[in-house]
Every structure is written in C-alpha cells, then in structure tokens.
Design an enzyme around this catalytic site. Sequence first.
Site, short mmCIF file in Angstrom:
data_model
loop_
_atom_site.label_atom_id
_atom_site.label_comp_id
_atom_site.label_asym_id
_atom_site.label_seq_id
_atom_site.Cartn_x
_atom_site.Cartn_y
_atom_site.Cartn_z
N CYS A 101 36.21 43.61 39.82
CA CYS A 101 36.87 42.82 38.77
C CYS A 101 36.11 43.03 37.47
CB CYS A 101 36.86 41.35 39.16
SG CYS A 101 37.67 40.28 37.96
N GLU A 144 45.46 39.37 40.64
CA GLU A 144 45.78 38.90 39.28
C GLU A 144 46.42 37.51 39.29
OE1 GLU A 144 44.41 40.52 36.96
OE2 GLU A 144 43.98 42.31 38.14
NI NI Z 1 39.89 40.67 38.22
#
Ligand code: NI
Length: 168
Positions: A101, A144
């Site tokens: 991420c 997401e």
């Molecule tokens: Ni992310």
Amino acid sequence: MNQVANIVKIGDPLLKTRAADIDNFGTRELDELIEFLFYNLDHFHGAGIAAPQLGVGQQIFAYGFEKNPRYPNEKPVPKTVLINPVIISSSDETIGYYEGCLSVPHLRGEVIRPRSIEYQAYTPQGKLIQKTATGFEARIIQHEVDHLNGILFPFRMQSLDTLKYSEN
Ligand code: NI
C-alpha cells in the site's frame, strides 16, 4: 489536476475514518478529482489509489495499469474509477496474496480475501453499475473499498508473521 500529492501515511486519522459519499456527479470539480487520482496512481505506480490517500475524504478510488513495477507479475487491469462503491457479495473461495500500500510504504503482508466479488458503484456521471470482479482486480477493489472505510491492509492480516520489508 495534474499535481503530485503528498501520500497520506499510516497513523494519519484520515486513513482511519469512513470517507464521505459523493453527490456532485457530472461536475468539473469531480472531473478534476478523478484526474488528480489517475495522475497520482501513475506517478506512484499504484495498483489502485483511494481519495483519502491524497488527503481527500471522499468515496472514490481509481485503479488499473498496463504494467506495474510494484506488482510485475500481474497482467494488465483496465483503468477504472469507482464512486460510492459497495461490495454486495463475495465468493466462499479465498486466496492469500502479499499486499502492499502506498500509505504503508516498504511493507508487504499476506492478506486472505475472497477470490471473486460482486459490487455496485456509481460512474462519474452518476449512473449506478453492478459488476463482478475476480483475481487481482477483485483484490484491488477490496483493498480500496477498505481504504474508504478506514481500514488498512495490516488490519486485515490473519497474522503479522508474514509482514516483511519490500524495496518498492
Ligand atoms: Ni492501499
């Protein structure tokens, strides 16, 4: 808006907060936010990027790439933007994958998620769509959607034993 953002990182309250629903469909303001998302998605080589990661607490994310240096083994995923997304069903079959991420830099960890999902979301013009996704695209969407609900991937890990350093 072609502007490099400061990516909001883990520990910031914005990443722990549910983002606000979008209602300004079909406006120039929304178009500029979408442009901002795609510009930074490409700039930072994300597989996906959610508005809160750019400091915007709204229910929208962009994803997709032709070739991704952070996930070099993945096949192309079509460039897509989803607004006010909701996952409405998911497969019993699950799969583990080492996720990363942009808000959790230099770390990867195994997250087990459903292989396939069915979701609803709005287009930038405000049209409701319902689709299915599988494989890496399904994983991106789930990651997401988690961002929009204030959840980062380490909080989805069954065990922190798989957390490891990554160069990119
Ligand atoms: Ni992310």
